[in-house]
Scaffold this motif. Sequence first.
Motif, PDB file in Angstrom:
ATOM      1  N   PRO A  15      20.918   8.402 -18.836  1.00 54.82           N
ATOM      2  CA  PRO A  15      21.124   7.938 -17.468  1.00 54.82           C
ATOM      3  C   PRO A  15      21.988   6.681 -17.396  1.00 54.82           C
ATOM      4  N   ARG A  16      21.848   5.797 -18.393  1.00 61.62           N
ATOM      5  CA  ARG A  16      22.651   4.577 -18.412  1.00 61.62           C
ATOM      6  C   ARG A  16      24.136   4.896 -18.585  1.00 61.62           C
ATOM      7  N   GLN A  17      24.444   5.788 -19.543  1.00 59.27           N
ATOM      8  CA  GLN A  17      25.839   6.173 -19.775  1.00 59.27           C
ATOM      9  C   GLN A  17      26.412   6.900 -18.565  1.00 59.27           C
ATOM     10  N   MET A  18      25.574   7.751 -17.940  1.00 60.07           N
ATOM     11  CA  MET A  18      26.044   8.500 -16.779  1.00 60.07           C
ATOM     12  C   MET A  18      26.365   7.569 -15.621  1.00 60.07           C
ATOM     13  N   ALA A  19      25.500   6.559 -15.406  1.00 62.80           N
ATOM     14  CA  ALA A  19      25.732   5.614 -14.319  1.00 62.80           C
ATOM     15  C   ALA A  19      27.020   4.825 -14.559  1.00 62.80           C
ATOM     16  N   LEU A  20      27.253   4.408 -15.810  1.00 60.67           N
ATOM     17  CA  LEU A  20      28.488   3.683 -16.124  1.00 60.67           C
ATOM     18  C   LEU A  20      29.721   4.568 -15.916  1.00 60.67           C
ATOM     19  N   ALA A  21      29.613   5.836 -16.306  1.00 62.65           N
ATOM     20  CA  ALA A  21      30.735   6.761 -16.138  1.00 62.65           C
ATOM     21  C   ALA A  21      31.034   6.985 -14.656  1.00 62.65           C
ATOM     22  N   LEU A  22      29.981   7.145 -13.854  1.00 69.67           N
ATOM     23  CA  LEU A  22      30.184   7.324 -12.413  1.00 69.67           C
ATOM     24  C   LEU A  22      30.816   6.079 -11.801  1.00 69.67           C
ATOM     25  N   PHE A  23      30.345   4.911 -12.244  1.00 65.24           N
ATOM     26  CA  PHE A  23      30.915   3.659 -11.734  1.00 65.24           C
ATOM     27  C   PHE A  23      32.407   3.582 -12.041  1.00 65.24           C
ATOM     28  N   GLU A  24      32.780   3.911 -13.275  1.00 60.45           N
ATOM     29  CA  GLU A  24      34.189   3.858 -13.665  1.00 60.45           C
ATOM     30  C   GLU A  24      35.032   4.842 -12.859  1.00 60.45           C
ATOM     31  N   SER A 291       7.150  14.812 -23.858  1.00 60.53           N
ATOM     32  CA  SER A 291       7.590  13.462 -24.214  1.00 60.53           C
ATOM     33  C   SER A 291       8.673  12.995 -23.250  1.00 60.53           C
ATOM     34  N   THR A 292       8.987  11.701 -23.326  1.00 67.53           N
ATOM     35  CA  THR A 292      10.055  11.141 -22.495  1.00 67.53           C
ATOM     36  C   THR A 292      11.378  11.846 -22.779  1.00 67.53           C
ATOM     37  N   ARG A 293      11.640  12.124 -24.052  1.00 68.79           N
ATOM     38  CA  ARG A 293      12.882  12.824 -24.415  1.00 68.79           C
ATOM     39  C   ARG A 293      12.932  14.208 -23.780  1.00 68.79           C
ATOM     40  N   GLN A 294      11.811  14.910 -23.781  1.00 61.78           N
ATOM     41  CA  GLN A 294      11.776  16.247 -23.187  1.00 61.78           C
ATOM     42  C   GLN A 294      11.946  16.197 -21.674  1.00 61.78           C
ATOM     43  N   PHE A 295      11.337  15.199 -21.022  1.00 57.83           N
ATOM     44  CA  PHE A 295      11.540  15.045 -19.588  1.00 57.83           C
ATOM     45  C   PHE A 295      12.999  14.722 -19.273  1.00 57.83           C
ATOM     46  N   THR A 296      13.602  13.892 -20.112  1.00 62.93           N
ATOM     47  CA  THR A 296      15.019  13.559 -19.909  1.00 62.93           C
ATOM     48  C   THR A 296      15.883  14.809 -20.010  1.00 62.93           C
ATOM     49  N   GLU A 297      15.587  15.673 -20.987  1.00 61.96           N
ATOM     50  CA  GLU A 297      16.357  16.915 -21.140  1.00 61.96           C
ATOM     51  C   GLU A 297      16.209  17.809 -19.903  1.00 61.96           C
ATOM     52  N   ILE A 326       0.672  30.979 -30.037  1.00 59.23           N
ATOM     53  CA  ILE A 326       1.326  29.689 -30.250  1.00 59.23           C
ATOM     54  C   ILE A 326       0.454  28.889 -31.203  1.00 59.23           C
ATOM     55  N   LYS A 327       0.976  28.580 -32.370  1.00 53.55           N
ATOM     56  CA  LYS A 327       0.181  27.966 -33.428  1.00 53.55           C
ATOM     57  C   LYS A 327       0.414  26.462 -33.557  1.00 53.55           C
ATOM     58  N   LYS A 328       1.566  25.956 -33.066  1.00 52.21           N
ATOM     59  CA  LYS A 328       1.896  24.552 -33.306  1.00 52.21           C
ATOM     60  C   LYS A 328       1.914  23.748 -32.010  1.00 52.21           C
ATOM     61  N   SER A 329       3.094  23.587 -31.418  1.00 51.12           N
ATOM     62  CA  SER A 329       3.259  22.696 -30.275  1.00 51.12           C
ATOM     63  C   SER A 329       3.515  23.471 -28.986  1.00 51.12           C
ATOM     64  N   PRO A 330       2.560  23.504 -28.054  1.00 52.69           N
ATOM     65  CA  PRO A 330       2.807  24.155 -26.758  1.00 52.69           C
ATOM     66  C   PRO A 330       3.984  23.522 -26.012  1.00 52.69           C
ATOM     67  N   ALA A 331       4.136  22.195 -26.127  1.00 57.03           N
ATOM     68  CA  ALA A 331       5.250  21.525 -25.448  1.00 57.03           C
ATOM     69  C   ALA A 331       6.589  21.994 -26.024  1.00 57.03           C
ATOM     70  N   GLY A 332       6.673  22.058 -27.345  1.00 56.23           N
ATOM     71  CA  GLY A 332       7.908  22.532 -27.968  1.00 56.23           C
ATOM     72  C   GLY A 332       8.207  23.976 -27.617  1.00 56.23           C
ATOM     73  N   TYR A 333       7.172  24.815 -27.547  1.00 53.89           N
ATOM     74  CA  TYR A 333       7.348  26.222 -27.181  1.00 53.89           C
ATOM     75  C   TYR A 333       7.835  26.322 -25.736  1.00 53.89           C
TER      76      TYR A 333
END
Length: 466
Positions: A15-24, A291-297, A326-333
């Motif tokens: 989001p930081r890079q995107m905001a800078l790109a939009l500003f430019e 996770s925060t990374r997954q929400f960002t994606e 599902i044997k491991k991570s429901p979030a990853g799945y």
Amino acid sequence: MAAENPVEIKARTTPRQMALALFEDMFDLGTSINEANREIGYQRNNFFTEIVNMGLAARRFLDAAYFIVAQEPEVPDQYDVELNYFKWLMRYDSRNLKHLRTIADEAQNAKVRVTNTPSDREPAEDDIWVQVQLIGMVAMHRGRIRFDVHHSLIPHIRDPRKSHWLSLRISTAFTRSLARAIYDKVLPSVPAGRTDWIKLDEMRTWPGKMGANASIFKYFKRDWLEPAVREINEISDVELSYETRTESTSSKKVDRIRFLLTRKDTADAVMASLSDASQIYKILKDEFNLSTRQFTEISENRETWNDDRILQAIEYTRFKLNRGQIKKSPAGYLMKALRDNWRMSDAERTMVQVQTKLLVEEEQKEAVKVAVKTSVERSVASRDDETRARMNDESRQGREHFGASDTKARQEFVRAWLASREGKLVLKRMKLEASSITEDIILSTPDLSWYLGQFVFGRIKSQVVP
């Protein structure tokens, strides 16, 4: 279901890079942030909506500063950015630096206060009272702005728990202080559809200084409230109306207001629908613990990963979880289901519906059996209670008749009862000999007295029962 071709990996734009790109892209064209074609914002902690007595420009100043704090990967001692970028984030189009300094001064005077002292009593030594400036040092020099924020506020800005999505595209579009203040206050309540009742005197403190006529409701409504509501409905991502009420049923003075809220079906609302405490967000956060990374994606792919696609992925992941696949991570799945657009087939959905129907029918049959059994048990218990009450009453009447009889009649009752089948069974159970039983012993022994009363009632039944 997954594609056989390898998935193309692309660099994610923060989001930081995107905001800078939009500003430019937009600054040289003289285009304001509220006209951006991409969302710019951050998750704002709900308690920052308690800021009052602050004008529109100072609110924008804080929004820009906190956006920068929220997006920085590290926590520096001071935040240092290009002044034109900061002004663009807060939609400050003027070159009047003196006025900008005045706005910064107002923002520095704003504080957040936390206390457990009730409003109806004086503070005590054991009470909690904490007050922190919302922004600390501010410096402008050679086209750059530096500022710092108190360390206790940083975690609440960077990683808020109870929060809502604040769009800078929307917040910078407001031209009325009260409209912006109301919008800030109601955002956390959008998922619930309405706010609590708010005192009008409290609401009048939200935007800072107001005219003298604001204390009179009809002028407050005409000159401040109605224009603010219209502006919120025109430019924001929520549709807002309100209700008012008087101090009491006997009063005509309007002193409270409640806002009714719905989220608009717009691009901004789609972003907010994921970012605030909406149903989809709660499922992703609480059930799958993304996770925060997954929400960002997810946020970066909202153009294609719309609500329907997210719900399809949730449905498919739950289906696989229930089947033990599902044997491991429901979030990853779930994230893989989103990326590859996995969804339940019509046949799978029919199978689940049939299985659910059979399960429901079986549960209903079992519930009927339990209900019938319970009803019978209650009926038996009720009859037992009625029988017990009737026999107790009969024994009481027998004892009363016994007590009212003369000596000869009482002696005859005792002799007859001891010689009766019922009397012999009672004595045998209690391991007593008939020759040792006297009237006094019977009357002083509850069980013997009760059975004697029953016996006497049987003898006089024809006399007392019609």
